[in-house]
Design a protein around this motif. Structure first.
Motif, PDB file in Angstrom:
ATOM      1  N   TRP A 142       0.765  -1.152   0.161  1.00 13.41           N
ATOM      2  CA  TRP A 142       0.101  -0.044  -0.015  1.00 13.41           C
ATOM      3  C   TRP A 142       0.732   1.302   0.064  1.00 13.41           C
ATOM      4  CZ3 TRP A 142      -4.760   0.825  -0.984  1.00 13.41           C
ATOM      5  CH2 TRP A 142      -5.978  -0.333  -1.005  1.00 13.41           C
ATOM      6  N   THR A 143       1.695   1.375   0.736  1.00 13.90           N
ATOM      7  CA  THR A 143       2.524   2.404   0.843  1.00 13.90           C
ATOM      8  C   THR A 143       3.428   2.596  -0.426  1.00 13.90           C
ATOM      9  OG1 THR A 143       4.582   1.275   1.893  1.00 13.90           O
ATOM     10  CG2 THR A 143       2.913   2.681   3.419  1.00 13.90           C
ATOM     11  N   ASP A 144       3.991   1.664  -1.026  1.00 19.26           N
ATOM     12  CA  ASP A 144       4.526   1.881  -2.331  1.00 19.26           C
ATOM     13  C   ASP A 144       3.665   2.463  -3.463  1.00 19.26           C
ATOM     14  OD1 ASP A 144       6.861   0.955  -1.298  1.00 19.26           O
ATOM     15  OD2 ASP A 144       6.637  -1.163  -2.174  1.00 19.26           O
ATOM     16  N   SER A 145       2.457   1.795  -3.377  1.00 18.60           N
ATOM     17  CA  SER A 145       1.484   2.290  -4.443  1.00 18.60           C
ATOM     18  C   SER A 145       1.170   3.672  -4.179  1.00 18.60           C
ATOM     19  CB  SER A 145       0.273   1.297  -4.056  1.00 18.60           C
ATOM     20  OG  SER A 145       0.642  -0.076  -4.444  1.00 18.60           O
ATOM     21  N   ILE A 146       0.821   4.084  -2.833  1.00 20.37           N
ATOM     22  CA  ILE A 146       0.374   5.595  -2.607  1.00 20.37           C
ATOM     23  C   ILE A 146       1.432   6.659  -2.806  1.00 20.37           C
ATOM     24  CG2 ILE A 146      -0.379   6.914  -0.923  1.00 20.37           C
ATOM     25  CD1 ILE A 146      -1.830   4.734   0.543  1.00 20.37           C
ATOM     26  N   SER A 147       2.600   6.272  -2.290  1.00 20.58           N
ATOM     27  CA  SER A 147       3.826   7.103  -2.497  1.00 20.58           C
ATOM     28  C   SER A 147       4.112   7.144  -4.033  1.00 20.58           C
ATOM     29  CB  SER A 147       5.120   6.689  -1.904  1.00 20.58           C
ATOM     30  OG  SER A 147       5.301   5.336  -1.924  1.00 20.58           O
ATOM     31  N   GLY A 148       4.288   6.025  -4.997  1.00 18.01           N
ATOM     32  CA  GLY A 148       4.405   6.306  -6.341  1.00 18.01           C
ATOM     33  C   GLY A 148       3.561   6.935  -6.804  1.00 18.01           C
ATOM     34  N   ALA A 149       2.439   6.712  -6.628  1.00 16.32           N
ATOM     35  CA  ALA A 149       1.173   7.561  -7.221  1.00 16.32           C
ATOM     36  C   ALA A 149       1.419   8.998  -6.995  1.00 16.32           C
ATOM     37  CB  ALA A 149      -0.242   6.972  -6.873  1.00 16.32           C
ATOM     38  N   GLY A 150       1.491   9.285  -5.566  1.00 18.26           N
ATOM     39  CA  GLY A 150       1.712  10.871  -5.180  1.00 18.26           C
ATOM     40  C   GLY A 150       3.105  11.385  -5.816  1.00 18.26           C
ATOM     41  N   ALA A 151       3.933  10.674  -6.125  1.00 22.01           N
ATOM     42  CA  ALA A 151       5.215  11.247  -6.900  1.00 22.01           C
ATOM     43  C   ALA A 151       4.941  11.453  -8.296  1.00 22.01           C
ATOM     44  CB  ALA A 151       6.353  10.334  -6.696  1.00 22.01           C
ATOM     45  N   LEU A 152       4.032  10.616  -8.887  1.00 24.09           N
ATOM     46  CA  LEU A 152       3.754  11.097 -10.367  1.00 24.09           C
ATOM     47  C   LEU A 152       2.885  12.183 -10.555  1.00 24.09           C
ATOM     48  CD1 LEU A 152       2.922   7.391 -11.532  1.00 24.09           C
ATOM     49  CD2 LEU A 152       4.543   9.092 -12.562  1.00 24.09           C
ATOM     50  N   VAL A 153       1.963  12.200  -9.446  1.00 24.86           N
ATOM     51  CA  VAL A 153       0.934  13.503  -9.589  1.00 24.86           C
ATOM     52  C   VAL A 153       1.856  14.685  -9.270  1.00 24.86           C
ATOM     53  CG1 VAL A 153      -0.699  14.657  -8.309  1.00 24.86           C
ATOM     54  CG2 VAL A 153      -1.138  12.175  -8.661  1.00 24.86           C
ATOM     55  N   PHE A 154       2.731  14.613  -8.163  1.00 27.82           N
ATOM     56  CA  PHE A 154       3.536  16.018  -8.005  1.00 27.82           C
ATOM     57  C   PHE A 154       4.509  16.160  -9.387  1.00 27.82           C
ATOM     58  CE2 PHE A 154       7.817  17.802  -6.826  1.00 27.82           C
ATOM     59  CZ  PHE A 154       7.233  18.940  -6.145  1.00 27.82           C
ATOM     60  N   THR A 155       4.932  15.129 -10.114  1.00 26.27           N
ATOM     61  CA  THR A 155       5.643  15.479 -11.395  1.00 26.27           C
ATOM     62  C   THR A 155       4.587  16.079 -12.313  1.00 26.27           C
ATOM     63  OG1 THR A 155       7.107  13.394 -10.866  1.00 26.27           O
ATOM     64  CG2 THR A 155       7.021  14.364 -12.995  1.00 26.27           C
ATOM     65  N   GLY A 156       3.574  15.599 -12.255  1.00 30.86           N
ATOM     66  CA  GLY A 156       2.722  16.297 -13.386  1.00 30.86           C
ATOM     67  C   GLY A 156       2.287  17.722 -12.974  1.00 30.86           C
ATOM     68  N   VAL A 157       2.219  17.903 -11.802  1.00 28.69           N
ATOM     69  CA  VAL A 157       1.837  19.410 -11.147  1.00 28.69           C
ATOM     70  C   VAL A 157       3.037  20.469 -11.578  1.00 28.69           C
ATOM     71  CG1 VAL A 157       1.191  20.717  -9.335  1.00 28.69           C
ATOM     72  CG2 VAL A 157      -0.071  18.656  -9.724  1.00 28.69           C
ATOM     73  N   SER A 158       4.262  19.807 -11.293  1.00 26.88           N
ATOM     74  CA  SER A 158       5.408  20.395 -11.438  1.00 26.88           C
ATOM     75  C   SER A 158       5.644  20.947 -12.887  1.00 26.88           C
ATOM     76  CB  SER A 158       6.848  19.689 -11.184  1.00 26.88           C
ATOM     77  OG  SER A 158       6.824  19.138  -9.656  1.00 26.88           O
ATOM     78  N   TRP A 159       5.467  20.218 -13.930  1.00 29.29           N
ATOM     79  CA  TRP A 159       5.476  20.100 -15.295  1.00 29.29           C
ATOM     80  C   TRP A 159       4.325  21.325 -15.688  1.00 29.29           C
ATOM     81  CZ3 TRP A 159       8.758  19.998 -19.046  1.00 29.29           C
ATOM     82  CH2 TRP A 159       9.759  19.172 -19.068  1.00 29.29           C
ATOM     83  N   LEU A 160       3.241  21.374 -15.060  1.00 30.68           N
ATOM     84  CA  LEU A 160       2.249  22.276 -15.418  1.00 30.68           C
ATOM     85  C   LEU A 160       2.754  23.600 -15.040  1.00 30.68           C
ATOM     86  CD1 LEU A 160      -0.849  22.979 -16.357  1.00 30.68           C
ATOM     87  CD2 LEU A 160      -1.381  22.283 -13.973  1.00 30.68           C
ATOM     88  N   LEU A 161       3.276  23.769 -13.485  1.00 28.41           N
ATOM     89  CA  LEU A 161       3.815  24.960 -13.173  1.00 28.41           C
ATOM     90  C   LEU A 161       4.756  25.373 -14.014  1.00 28.41           C
ATOM     91  CD1 LEU A 161       4.013  27.219 -11.004  1.00 28.41           C
ATOM     92  CD2 LEU A 161       5.379  25.647  -9.725  1.00 28.41           C
ATOM     93  N   LEU A 162       5.629  24.580 -14.617  1.00 30.75           N
ATOM     94  CA  LEU A 162       6.777  25.115 -15.396  1.00 30.75           C
ATOM     95  C   LEU A 162       6.343  25.467 -16.588  1.00 30.75           C
ATOM     96  CD1 LEU A 162      10.142  25.058 -15.719  1.00 30.75           C
ATOM     97  CD2 LEU A 162       9.879  22.945 -16.590  1.00 30.75           C
ATOM     98  N   VAL A 163       5.419  24.839 -17.393  1.00 32.73           N
ATOM     99  CA  VAL A 163       4.690  25.429 -18.652  1.00 32.73           C
ATOM    100  C   VAL A 163       4.118  26.690 -18.348  1.00 32.73           C
ATOM    101  CG1 VAL A 163       3.118  25.174 -20.259  1.00 32.73           C
ATOM    102  CG2 VAL A 163       4.559  23.346 -19.520  1.00 32.73           C
TER     103      VAL A 163
END
Length: 571
Positions: A142-163
């Motif tokens: 569970w923790t691997d799934s949640i932390s991996g999904a959370g990191a992916l979401v953060f990466t997407g938000v970071s790209w949105l902010l960068l754009v």
């Protein structure tokens, strides 16, 4: 999360301030390396590049999930093993070319093996074997799934902010960020750094993630109630109406049934949790989980019947063999879950489910790894099965899918097709040669013999050369998109290289086809049809079944339909 859970993984749960910075740097460097391996001046992704890229992606990711301040040697070894495994699979898949037809399944099997091996390694399965506590393994899943999904979401938000920032600075003629975004090395590095930083922060907050896990499982356990009721109604309806009602409702029931079985598996475990003390005390939820546990087996059996019916009707293919493996795993899980409450008359059934989860996780990890190795050729197995069906008369020659041997079974299928091309049966040899001659495949539903004969009936050939007529007939038969409407073939002569040219006119459009001479006196000229695939873009008059199609003289030559020009002049 309870205090007992806090002690399950003391290394990975310790707060380590440097973790986000280290993981950001590690994955940024890995991303930069991937860029230079995969895109040096647009180089092709040859096998060694694909293997190195896979190692640079999955090795650092495995290290990032397992690295801790007090433990780095074992995670480094584990990451090295993961990198080698995925590099080998990538090498094999990228070097296979069209010799095999199921490379994507090899990669998927490797990913499944690694996804299961990760929580098992984190829980210490490599040391404690079957003495590994279930709650630790479940915690890491569970923790691997949640932390991996959370990191992916953060990466997407970071790209949105960068754009957004790039657009903002571009408005005042500062194009630095826009230029960086367009560079491949920056994209890989930025994505790696963002993912690593987010993963590091989340791995430092596993206590909070554990609480989030409890909330997620509570929500899932509530969903279990309506799904259990719906499945009860569904299974009763199938029993009352017969299994045929399911086949009539959808052409592909197996993926649907397996998806519902997986959903039931997840929801059962949302109620069962780590141990009896954590399991939901709500009677309604417990009964819903029991109903879902019992429902997985009949769902898997229905999927097995569906798969078996399709194989019985159409024979084996690489995709169907992989489907059989997936269904077999579902049936095994379903049987274990079905027997868990029966064996003890409902007493201790949740503990038996947990024990089954641990055993199946380890077993499927090994199975997936073995399937990713070059031990089995599902294309060859499928080709032998298809040929056996044809020779045994289980499928009519007109209904046999020669195209599948050409395109879907790799080299083994084409070798089988070449053997069929030398068959004593003129019809089999004719259809096999037509399939071998194909340059491209039409992606549409398999064509029945009646449809094929209808298309051939639409074909009118305005020349008497029997060799050329057979070439055109075979050409049309092998291409299911040809002559759906009335079409006419005209002999356009032979060029200086001996290539026969034919104009095929359908719906007022002219397509030029070329039929090459044999390479040697022993080669069948009929098998040398080569599609030119160049569509003339001239006028498009109406064309009917009885339209007069002719070549007329003018200052040059062109084709006429009912006295109206069709296509561009060819001379």
């Amino acid at each position: 999360m309870s205090e007992g859970e806090t002690d399950q993984a003391p290394g990975t749960q310790a707060d380590w301030p440097l973790r986000p910075w280290m993981l950001a740097a590690l994955l940024a460097l890995a991303g930069l390396a991937v860029h230079f391996v995969t895109d040096p001046a647009g180089a092709d992704l040859v096998p060694w590049r694909a293997a190195l890229a896979a190692a640079l992606v999955f090795g650092p990711l495995a290290f990032a999930f397992t690295l801790d301040r007090a433990r780095w040697k074992e995670p480094l070894v584990f990451a090295g093993v993961v990198a080698l495994v995925m590099a080998g699979i990538a090498w094999r898949a990228s070097s296979a070319g069209d010799r095999h037809a199921d490379q994507a399944f090899w990669v998927a099997a490797g990913l499944v093996a690694i996804a299961l091996a990760l929580p098992l390694f984190q829980a210490g399965f490599h040391k404690r074997r079957w003495a590994t506590p279930y709650d630790e393994t479940h915690f890491h899943v569970w923790t691997d799934s949640i932390s991996g999904a959370g990191a992916l979401v953060f990466t997407g938000v970071s790209w949105l902010l960068l754009v957004l920032l790039a657009a903002l600075f571009s408005a005042i003629d500062i194009a630095l960020l826009e230029d960086l975004i367009e560079r491949g090395w920056f994209g890989w590095s930025f994505s790696g750094a963002a993912f690593g930083a987010a993963l590091g922060v989340l791995r430092n907050q596993l206590k909070i993630i554990g609480t989030l896990q409890s909330v997620v499982m509570l929500v899932f356990s509530i969903i279990a109630v309506p799904l259990a009721l719906a499945l009860a109604v569904f299974l009763l309806a199938v029993l009352a109406s017969g299994i045929s009602v399911l086949w009539n409702a959808t052409e592909s029931p197996t993926p649907l049934l397996l998806s519902v079985a997986v959903a039931s598996f997840v929801l059962v475990n949302a109620v069962v949790r780590n141990d009896d003390g954590e399991a939901s005390g709500n009677r309604v939820l417990r009964w819903a989980a029991l109903a879902l546990a019992l429902a997985i087996f009949p769902l898997a059996l229905l999927a097995a019947v569906s798969t078996g019916t399709r194989i019985g009707e159409y024979g084996l293919s690489p995709e169907r063999i992989w489907g059989v493996i997936a269904v077999a795993v579902a049936v095994a899980y379903g049987l274990a879950y079905f027997l868990a409450p029966i064996r003890g008359r409902l007493s201790g059934w949740m503990e038996r489910v947990r024990r089954a989860n641990m055993h199946f996780a380890a077993g499927i990890c090994v199975l997936a790894f073995v399937l990713a190795l070059p031990l089995f050729d599902f294309g060859a197995i499928s080709a032998r099965n298809q040929i056996a069906r044809l020779e045994a008369g289980k499928v009519e020659v007109d209904e046999f899918d020669f195209d599948a041997l050409r395109w879907d079974f790799g080299d083994a299928g084409r070798e089988a097709l070449e053997r069929l091309a030398g068959s004593d049966s003129a019809q089999v040899a004719d259809l096999a040669n037509s399939a071998l001659a194909q340059e491209i495949r039409a992606y549409r539903n398999p064509e029945g013999s009646d449809e094929r004969e209808d298309r051939l009936a639409n074909l009118r050939m305005q020349f008497e050369d029997e060799v050329l007529r057979e070439l055109v007939r075979r050409h049309v038969r092998a291409r299911s998109w040809r002559c759906d409407n009335p079409c006419v073939a005209l002999d356009m002569g032979t060029d200086q290289n001996g290539v026969r040219k034919v104009a095929l006119i359908e719906n007022g459009r002219v397509t030029w086809e070329e039929f090459g001479p044999p390479d040697s006196p022993d080669e069948d000229a009929v098998a040398r049809a080569v599609e030119a695939a160049s569509m003339d873009q001239g006028p498009v008059p109406d064309q009917q079944a009885d339209s007069e199609v002719e070549i007329r003289e003018w200052t040059g030559r062109r084709i006429y339909i009912d006295g109206k020009p069709a296509g561009q002049p060819f001379e």
